[in-house]
Motif scaffolding. Structure first.
Motif, mmCIF file in Angstrom:
data_model
loop_
_atom_site.group_PDB
_atom_site.id
_atom_site.type_symbol
_atom_site.label_atom_id
_atom_site.label_comp_id
_atom_site.label_asym_id
_atom_site.label_seq_id
_atom_site.Cartn_x
_atom_site.Cartn_y
_atom_site.Cartn_z
ATOM 1 N N SER A 32 0.827 -1.208 0.000
ATOM 2 C CA SER A 32 0.000 0.000 0.000
ATOM 3 C C SER A 32 0.862 1.259 0.000
ATOM 4 C CB SER A 32 -0.932 -0.017 1.209
ATOM 5 O OG SER A 32 -1.749 1.120 1.220
ATOM 6 N N CYS A 33 1.876 1.293 0.859
ATOM 7 C CA CYS A 33 2.783 2.453 0.908
ATOM 8 C C CYS A 33 3.508 2.642 -0.420
ATOM 9 C CB CYS A 33 3.801 2.279 2.034
ATOM 10 S SG CYS A 33 3.094 2.461 3.667
ATOM 11 N N ALA A 34 3.980 1.535 -1.001
ATOM 12 C CA ALA A 34 4.697 1.622 -2.273
ATOM 13 C C ALA A 34 3.779 2.107 -3.392
ATOM 14 C CB ALA A 34 5.299 0.264 -2.628
ATOM 15 N N ILE A 35 2.546 1.638 -3.421
ATOM 16 C CA ILE A 35 1.596 2.050 -4.466
ATOM 17 C C ILE A 35 1.251 3.524 -4.319
ATOM 18 C CG2 ILE A 35 -0.798 1.772 -5.244
ATOM 19 C CD1 ILE A 35 -0.373 -1.263 -4.942
ATOM 20 N N ILE A 36 1.072 3.982 -3.102
ATOM 21 C CA ILE A 36 0.802 5.406 -2.868
ATOM 22 C C ILE A 36 1.947 6.260 -3.402
ATOM 23 C CG2 ILE A 36 0.651 7.152 -1.030
ATOM 24 C CD1 ILE A 36 -1.035 5.063 0.533
ATOM 25 N N LYS A 37 3.176 5.708 -3.338
ATOM 26 C CA LYS A 37 4.355 6.441 -3.816
ATOM 27 C C LYS A 37 4.650 6.182 -5.297
ATOM 28 C CE LYS A 37 6.568 6.897 0.644
ATOM 29 N NZ LYS A 37 7.852 6.862 1.349
ATOM 30 N N GLY A 38 3.722 5.538 -6.012
ATOM 31 C CA GLY A 38 3.847 5.394 -7.465
ATOM 32 C C GLY A 38 4.736 4.269 -7.943
ATOM 33 N N VAL A 39 4.863 3.200 -7.195
ATOM 34 C CA VAL A 39 5.730 2.083 -7.574
ATOM 35 C C VAL A 39 5.303 1.486 -8.919
ATOM 36 C CG1 VAL A 39 4.447 0.241 -6.393
ATOM 37 C CG2 VAL A 39 6.910 0.040 -6.672
ATOM 38 N N GLU A 40 6.286 1.121 -9.736
ATOM 39 C CA GLU A 40 6.014 0.469 -11.019
ATOM 40 C C GLU A 40 6.423 -0.999 -11.014
ATOM 41 O OE1 GLU A 40 7.623 2.537 -14.369
ATOM 42 O OE2 GLU A 40 6.471 4.356 -13.938
ATOM 43 N N ASN A 41 7.445 -1.353 -10.244
ATOM 44 C CA ASN A 41 7.962 -2.717 -10.217
ATOM 45 C C ASN A 41 7.770 -3.322 -8.827
ATOM 46 O OD1 ASN A 41 9.249 -2.535 -12.915
ATOM 47 N ND2 ASN A 41 10.491 -1.001 -11.883
ATOM 48 N N ILE A 42 7.113 -4.466 -8.787
ATOM 49 C CA ILE A 42 6.947 -5.199 -7.535
ATOM 50 C C ILE A 42 7.568 -6.573 -7.730
ATOM 51 C CG2 ILE A 42 5.294 -6.277 -5.969
ATOM 52 C CD1 ILE A 42 3.475 -3.903 -6.360
ATOM 53 N N ASP A 43 8.470 -6.929 -6.839
ATOM 54 C CA ASP A 43 9.174 -8.207 -6.927
ATOM 55 C C ASP A 43 9.016 -8.944 -5.602
ATOM 56 O OD1 ASP A 43 10.862 -10.326 -7.373
ATOM 57 O OD2 ASP A 43 12.670 -9.116 -7.633
ATOM 58 N N PHE A 44 8.145 -9.952 -5.602
ATOM 59 C CA PHE A 44 7.895 -10.759 -4.406
ATOM 60 C C PHE A 44 8.383 -12.168 -4.664
ATOM 61 C CE2 PHE A 44 4.337 -9.028 -1.513
ATOM 62 C CZ PHE A 44 4.907 -7.771 -1.518
ATOM 63 N N ASP A 45 9.355 -12.614 -3.891
ATOM 64 C CA ASP A 45 9.750 -14.018 -3.918
ATOM 65 C C ASP A 45 9.646 -14.518 -2.491
ATOM 66 O OD1 ASP A 45 10.830 -16.549 -4.059
ATOM 67 O OD2 ASP A 45 12.333 -15.974 -5.538
ATOM 68 N N LEU A 46 8.539 -15.204 -2.229
ATOM 69 C CA LEU A 46 8.259 -15.675 -0.879
ATOM 70 C C LEU A 46 8.565 -17.160 -0.742
ATOM 71 C CD1 LEU A 46 4.891 -13.761 -0.327
ATOM 72 C CD2 LEU A 46 7.234 -12.971 0.030
ATOM 73 N N SER A 47 9.390 -17.673 -1.636
ATOM 74 C CA SER A 47 9.727 -19.095 -1.622
ATOM 75 C C SER A 47 10.759 -19.401 -0.545
ATOM 76 C CB SER A 47 10.260 -19.531 -2.986
ATOM 77 O OG SER A 47 11.495 -18.901 -3.259
ATOM 78 N N GLU A 48 10.836 -20.662 -0.179
ATOM 79 C CA GLU A 48 11.775 -21.098 0.846
ATOM 80 C C GLU A 48 13.226 -20.916 0.426
ATOM 81 O OE1 GLU A 48 10.701 -25.056 1.933
ATOM 82 O OE2 GLU A 48 9.062 -24.380 3.190
ATOM 83 N N SER A 49 13.480 -20.811 -0.855
ATOM 84 C CA SER A 49 14.868 -20.667 -1.316
ATOM 85 C C SER A 49 15.496 -19.368 -0.832
ATOM 86 C CB SER A 49 14.932 -20.741 -2.841
ATOM 87 O OG SER A 49 14.242 -19.645 -3.419
ATOM 88 N N TYR A 50 14.687 -18.408 -0.379
ATOM 89 C CA TYR A 50 15.242 -17.167 0.155
ATOM 90 C C TYR A 50 15.391 -17.192 1.664
ATOM 91 C CZ TYR A 50 15.720 -14.560 -4.065
ATOM 92 O OH TYR A 50 16.150 -14.121 -5.283
ATOM 93 N N GLY A 51 15.011 -18.289 2.286
ATOM 94 C CA GLY A 51 15.111 -18.370 3.747
ATOM 95 C C GLY A 51 16.511 -18.713 4.206
ATOM 96 N N LEU A 52 16.875 -18.233 5.373
ATOM 97 C CA LEU A 52 18.172 -18.572 5.944
ATOM 98 C C LEU A 52 18.126 -19.946 6.593
ATOM 99 C CD1 LEU A 52 18.995 -15.138 7.591
ATOM 100 C CD2 LEU A 52 19.827 -16.041 5.423
ATOM 101 N N MET A 53 16.974 -20.267 7.184
ATOM 102 C CA MET A 53 16.790 -21.567 7.812
ATOM 103 C C MET A 53 15.474 -22.138 7.313
ATOM 104 S SD MET A 53 17.985 -20.727 11.693
ATOM 105 C CE MET A 53 17.685 -22.394 12.218
ATOM 106 N N VAL A 54 15.507 -23.240 6.636
ATOM 107 C CA VAL A 54 14.308 -23.846 6.080
ATOM 108 C C VAL A 54 13.967 -25.096 6.867
ATOM 109 C CG1 VAL A 54 13.284 -24.887 4.026
ATOM 110 C CG2 VAL A 54 14.845 -22.956 3.790
ATOM 111 N N ASP A 55 12.730 -25.179 7.309
ATOM 112 C CA ASP A 55 12.246 -26.364 8.016
ATOM 113 C C ASP A 55 11.686 -27.324 6.969
ATOM 114 O OD1 ASP A 55 11.127 -28.297 9.582
ATOM 115 O OD2 ASP A 55 9.705 -26.982 10.598
ATOM 116 N N HIS A 56 12.452 -28.312 6.589
ATOM 117 C CA HIS A 56 12.033 -29.252 5.553
ATOM 118 C C HIS A 56 10.937 -30.192 6.035
ATOM 119 C CE1 HIS A 56 15.051 -27.956 2.720
ATOM 120 N NE2 HIS A 56 15.934 -27.984 3.707
ATOM 121 N N ASN A 57 10.655 -30.200 7.314
ATOM 122 C CA ASN A 57 9.594 -31.044 7.856
ATOM 123 C C ASN A 57 8.258 -30.326 7.936
ATOM 124 O OD1 ASN A 57 11.334 -33.241 8.304
ATOM 125 N ND2 ASN A 57 12.079 -32.268 10.175
#
Length: 154
Positions: A32-57
């Motif tokens: 919301s804050c980014a859109i109010i400020k006119g953002v054009e590019n949104i990059d969301f990678d919420l995958s486990e590959s970006y985690g420092l500690m992944v719980d494989h269980n």
């Protein structure tokens, strides 16, 4: 979360961390804050590959993925400036008859929770879309053209 911009304008908003729908409120506030400020590019990678500690269980399922709030793209009384969303391990869909995604020029979806009907609905609301990139979409089996108004180049 990382915002790149100058002054009151935000060019790009990125989140690269394994977050689920449990963090929707915080993610929505950032968007919301980014859109109010006119953002054009949104990059969301919420995958486990970006985690420092992944719980494989852990038993993470696609229903637990963060649902990108397309309603935020239609900010009250303001034209949407988002043109290039990249969404990994989250979902994006558009309600029937919605035009809140008409500003999008490119869409990149990876590991998103989306089926054929949802994708067709999404594409039919993206009148300016030129590039569509789809990767690792398990629920997508039979893709059909989403209407004569598509101007896809890639």
């Amino acid at each position: 979360m990382h915002e790149r911009g100058k002054g009151s304008k935000v060019d790009s908003f990125s989140v690269h961390f394994p977050l689920s729908k449990d963090f929707a409120q915080q993610l929505n506030q950032g968007i919301s804050c980014a859109i109010i400020k006119g953002v054009e590019n949104i990059d969301f990678d919420l995958s486990e590959s970006y985690g420092l500690m992944v719980d494989h269980n852990s038993s993470s399922t696609s229903s637990e993925k963060y649902d990108f709030p397309r309603w935020l793209l239609a900010a009250a009384g303001k034209k949407c400036t988002v043109k290039h969303p990249r969404l990994a391990s989250c979902s994006l869909s558009a309600p029937p008859g919605s035009n809140c995604l008409s500003s999008l020029i490119t869409i990149q979806l990876q590991g998103a929770n989306i089926n054929e009907q949802q994708l067709e609905s999404l594409l039919s609301s993206c009148s300016s879309l030129e590039t569509l990139s789809l990767h690792l979409l398990n629920d997508l089996v039979d893709l059909k053209s989403a209407g004569p108004n598509l101007r896809l180049k890639h």
